[in-house]
Write a protein that holds these residues in place. Structure first.
Motif, PDB file in Angstrom:
ATOM      1  N   ALA A 125       0.825  -1.210   0.000  1.00  0.00           N
ATOM      2  CA  ALA A 125       0.000   0.000   0.000  1.00  0.00           C
ATOM      3  C   ALA A 125       0.858   1.258   0.000  1.00  0.00           C
ATOM      4  N   ALA A 126       2.061   1.179   0.571  1.00  0.00           N
ATOM      5  CA  ALA A 126       2.933   2.358   0.666  1.00  0.00           C
ATOM      6  C   ALA A 126       3.269   2.905  -0.709  1.00  0.00           C
ATOM      7  N   LEU A 127       3.508   2.031  -1.670  1.00  0.00           N
ATOM      8  CA  LEU A 127       3.802   2.489  -3.023  1.00  0.00           C
ATOM      9  C   LEU A 127       2.566   3.100  -3.668  1.00  0.00           C
ATOM     10  N   SER A 128       1.422   2.458  -3.474  1.00  0.00           N
ATOM     11  CA  SER A 128       0.187   2.954  -4.075  1.00  0.00           C
ATOM     12  C   SER A 128      -0.154   4.346  -3.575  1.00  0.00           C
ATOM     13  N   ALA A 129       0.003   4.580  -2.262  1.00  0.00           N
ATOM     14  CA  ALA A 129      -0.368   5.864  -1.677  1.00  0.00           C
ATOM     15  C   ALA A 129       0.513   7.003  -2.179  1.00  0.00           C
ATOM     16  N   GLY A 130       1.775   6.700  -2.503  1.00  0.00           N
ATOM     17  CA  GLY A 130       2.693   7.764  -2.902  1.00  0.00           C
ATOM     18  C   GLY A 130       3.045   7.789  -4.365  1.00  0.00           C
ATOM     19  N   LEU A 131       2.368   6.948  -5.167  1.00  0.00           N
ATOM     20  CA  LEU A 131       2.762   6.816  -6.561  1.00  0.00           C
ATOM     21  C   LEU A 131       2.548   8.106  -7.360  1.00  0.00           C
ATOM     22  N   GLY A 132       1.441   8.816  -7.083  1.00  0.00           N
ATOM     23  CA  GLY A 132       1.173  10.061  -7.805  1.00  0.00           C
ATOM     24  C   GLY A 132       2.259  11.110  -7.584  1.00  0.00           C
ATOM     25  N   PRO A 133       2.555  11.466  -6.322  1.00  0.00           N
ATOM     26  CA  PRO A 133       3.623  12.438  -6.063  1.00  0.00           C
ATOM     27  C   PRO A 133       4.988  11.967  -6.569  1.00  0.00           C
ATOM     28  N   MET A 134       5.286  10.657  -6.460  1.00  0.00           N
ATOM     29  CA  MET A 134       6.559  10.143  -6.970  1.00  0.00           C
ATOM     30  C   MET A 134       6.643  10.333  -8.485  1.00  0.00           C
ATOM     31  N   THR A 135       5.538  10.073  -9.169  1.00  0.00           N
ATOM     32  CA  THR A 135       5.499  10.234 -10.622  1.00  0.00           C
ATOM     33  C   THR A 135       5.804  11.677 -11.020  1.00  0.00           C
ATOM     34  N   ASP A 136       5.200  12.618 -10.301  1.00  0.00           N
ATOM     35  CA  ASP A 136       5.432  14.038 -10.604  1.00  0.00           C
ATOM     36  C   ASP A 136       6.868  14.449 -10.299  1.00  0.00           C
ATOM     37  N   GLN A 137       7.389  14.015  -9.147  1.00  0.00           N
ATOM     38  CA  GLN A 137       8.718  14.440  -8.725  1.00  0.00           C
ATOM     39  C   GLN A 137       9.810  13.866  -9.604  1.00  0.00           C
ATOM     40  N   MET A 138       9.668  12.591 -10.003  1.00  0.00           N
ATOM     41  CA  MET A 138      10.697  11.926 -10.795  1.00  0.00           C
ATOM     42  C   MET A 138      10.385  11.906 -12.285  1.00  0.00           C
ATOM     43  N   ASP A 139       9.229  12.476 -12.638  1.00  0.00           N
ATOM     44  CA  ASP A 139       8.817  12.522 -14.040  1.00  0.00           C
ATOM     45  C   ASP A 139       8.847  11.125 -14.662  1.00  0.00           C
ATOM     46  N   LEU A 140       8.151  10.194 -13.994  1.00  0.00           N
ATOM     47  CA  LEU A 140       8.155   8.802 -14.444  1.00  0.00           C
ATOM     48  C   LEU A 140       7.283   8.626 -15.673  1.00  0.00           C
ATOM     49  N   SER A 141       7.721   7.756 -16.566  1.00  0.00           N
ATOM     50  CA  SER A 141       6.925   7.402 -17.724  1.00  0.00           C
ATOM     51  C   SER A 141       5.908   6.334 -17.339  1.00  0.00           C
ATOM     52  N   SER A 142       4.922   6.103 -18.223  1.00  0.00           N
ATOM     53  CA  SER A 142       3.925   5.076 -17.941  1.00  0.00           C
ATOM     54  C   SER A 142       4.572   3.692 -17.847  1.00  0.00           C
ATOM     55  N   THR A 143       5.619   3.467 -18.635  1.00  0.00           N
ATOM     56  CA  THR A 143       6.332   2.185 -18.573  1.00  0.00           C
ATOM     57  C   THR A 143       7.015   2.013 -17.229  1.00  0.00           C
ATOM     58  N   GLU A 144       7.650   3.071 -16.733  1.00  0.00           N
ATOM     59  CA  GLU A 144       8.330   2.997 -15.434  1.00  0.00           C
ATOM     60  C   GLU A 144       7.321   2.767 -14.301  1.00  0.00           C
ATOM     61  N   ILE A 145       6.158   3.405 -14.398  1.00  0.00           N
ATOM     62  CA  ILE A 145       5.125   3.186 -13.385  1.00  0.00           C
ATOM     63  C   ILE A 145       4.668   1.730 -13.407  1.00  0.00           C
ATOM     64  N   SER A 146       4.475   1.183 -14.598  1.00  0.00           N
ATOM     65  CA  SER A 146       4.055  -0.212 -14.724  1.00  0.00           C
ATOM     66  C   SER A 146       5.094  -1.160 -14.138  1.00  0.00           C
ATOM     67  N   VAL A 147       6.371  -0.870 -14.404  1.00  0.00           N
ATOM     68  CA  VAL A 147       7.444  -1.717 -13.881  1.00  0.00           C
ATOM     69  C   VAL A 147       7.453  -1.687 -12.357  1.00  0.00           C
ATOM     70  N   LEU A 148       7.293  -0.496 -11.769  1.00  0.00           N
ATOM     71  CA  LEU A 148       7.302  -0.385 -10.306  1.00  0.00           C
ATOM     72  C   LEU A 148       6.141  -1.155  -9.678  1.00  0.00           C
ATOM     73  N   THR A 149       4.954  -1.007 -10.241  1.00  0.00           N
ATOM     74  CA  THR A 149       3.802  -1.683  -9.645  1.00  0.00           C
ATOM     75  C   THR A 149       3.842  -3.192  -9.881  1.00  0.00           C
TER      76      THR A 149
END
Length: 485
Positions: A46-70
């Motif tokens: 749950a810790a990743l899910s709760a912070g995924l939005g702010p992490m995406t903005d801060q690190m400018d993650l791509s959709s592929t990188e988000i998929s890999v993390l989850t």
């Protein structure tokens, strides 16, 4: 003074533990500490899910990188569930649990202080390894700690899961109000490391190796010592009997023996627990993917409102998880799974047919029905029925293989159904997904095995038989009567 009951092997250990009515004293402490690892597994996810939005903005993650993390943690669980089971079979239940906490601490801290995507991903790799090992082993240990009369309590792991996810959301809301900004994901991931460190210390100090596992390895002196330490049961080890000699000469169970799970009496048990585990993973992670969207629609689009909405849905999961212990005890794990799958089937069909058309109240109640039926039935039972269906020598391997199958369901639910959604739309995706609980329900009705309703435990069947079990329980009752004031 009455003679202490004699322990010749695993069946005697199991009979003595099953002679207890409930888990009390030192056993309760060790029981909840084992459950603590399952809390950590859910919290770290749950810790990743709760912070995924702010992490995406801060690190400018791509959709592929988000998929890999989850995907990382559930994918690694596919590999490390059976690895954890193999370790627990070879070296005991406690050492792998401690090793999992070490991985969890390292992974959480590495991700929390990461400066780039690669470092965050490697931290999630370590968390996935911990998750895979811990879940397989903890359920096996809990099954061996728990008297048969209290076996329904194993289903409480589902309530613990939802408590952990709710706790993480609540903590994320607190961090948000402290104005930590986009670093909120670091606090969320780092808090999982703190919990893992505390659990590591407490489990190292207080967890006691399973007496049943020790007996399955022929270590009867240690087994009876731990029986006294955990339950206060006084017994004497009989290392001279034929059973003890046979156990000592028996080769250790390893990964190459996984075929045992698909032979004889174990075949229908493995099929049943695997289908329940696969089905619940598929349906939860597929629909769970869209719960935040539903939450945003109902509660508003701000971070606070969306988080509170997610907490409401998780609170329903806590209620269902607590109810699962009751239903598992009254109806058995098999039938409660069948009814749960049936309720999920109805909810998904209704969600599919009314999506985008139903009033807001209905749009809210249908996901609530889904979560309630899922958590009260198959969501809890897939793990529990596996832990109770095998004898001690193969139990951890069985829970590991079942956990691996469930992780396949998680990965498929997360990534296949989003693809279906792109082609068919969300409403039709729910209708397609309804096939999963329907097949799960039919499987539960077709396979009649239920460990909570069986006359003897798998250890009794494998090592002693009913006559020996009854004799041991009679000796235990005579001993208790003799020492009772």
């Amino acid at each position: 003074m009455a003679q202490r009951p004699s322990v010749k092997g695993v069946a005697d250990i199991v009979a003595l533990i099953d002679g207890l009515r409930t888990v009390t004293g030192r056993a309760r402490v060790t029981w909840y500490l084992a459950f603590g690892g399952l809390f950590l597994d859910a919290y770290a996810n749950a810790a990743l899910s709760a912070g995924l939005g702010p992490m995406t903005d801060q690190m400018d993650l791509s959709s592929t990188e988000i998929s890999v993390l989850t995907a990382t943690a559930p994918f690694l669980a596919i590999i490390f569930n059976p690895v954890g089971g193999w370790l627990a079979t070879r070296i005991g239940r406690v050492p792998p649990l401690l090793l999992a906490k070490v991985f969890a601490v390292a992974g959480a801290l590495l991700a929390a202080f990461a400066g780039d995507f690669t470092t965050v991903w490697f931290g999630r790799v370590l968390v996935g390894v911990a998750y895979g090992i811990d879940f397989a082993v903890a359920m096996a240990l809990l099954a061996e700690y728990t008297p048969k009369a209290s076996s329904g309590r194993l289903n409480l792991w589902q309530a613990v899961w939802y408590c952990a996810t709710t706790g993480n959301l609540l903590l994320a809301l607190g961090f948000y109000n402290l104005d930590v900004g986009q670093d909120i994901w670091r606090w969320s991931l780092g808090s999982a490391g703190v919990i893992a460190a505390v659990l590591l210390v407490l489990q190292w100090l207080f967890l006691v190796e399973s007496p049943a596992w020790l007996a399955s390895k022929g270590r009867l002196e240690e087994a009876v010592k731990n029986l006294r330490k955990i339950y206060g049961i006084g017994a004497a080890a009989d290392t001279t009997g034929a059973e003890a000699r046979a156990v000592a000469a028996k080769p250790a169970i390893g990964m190459r023996h996984a075929g045992l799970l698909f032979k004889g009496d174990y075949l229908p048990r493995t099929l049943l627990s695997s289908v329940i585990s696969l089905g619940q993973g598929l349906q939860y992670f597929a629909v769970g993917w869209y719960l935040p969207v539903i939450s945003l629609t109902i509660f508003g689009e701000s971070f606070e409102k969306a988080t509170i909405g997610s907490m409401v849905f998780n609170a329903v999961g806590i209620v269902g998880g607590l109810a699962s212990a009751y239903f598992g005890r009254r109806m058995g794990l098999r039938l409660s799974s069948a009814y749960g799958f049936g309720g999920v089937f109805v909810a998904l069909v209704a969600m599919g047919l009314t999506f985008g058309k139903a009033p807001l109240v209905i749009a809210f109640c249908l996901p609530v029905l889904f979560i309630l039926c899922h958590s009260a039935g198959p969501g809890a039972n897939g793990k529990s029925i596996a832990a109770l269906s095998y004898s001690s020598d193969v139990r951890a391997l069985g829970t590991g293989v079942t956990g691996m199958v469930g992780s396949f369901g998680s990965v498929i639910g997360l990534y296949v159904f989003p693809q279906i959604k792109e082609g068919l739309g969300l409403g039709n995706t729910f209708l397609v997904l309804s096939v999963v609980p329907l097949l799960g329900m039919l499987t539960c009705l077709a396979i009649k095995w239920d460990p909570t309703k069986a006359d003897a435990s798998p250890d009794d069947e494998a090592h002693g038989g009913l006559d020996q079990v009854r004799q041991v329980r009679q000796e235990r009752g005579s001993h208790d009567a003799a020492v009772r004031p």
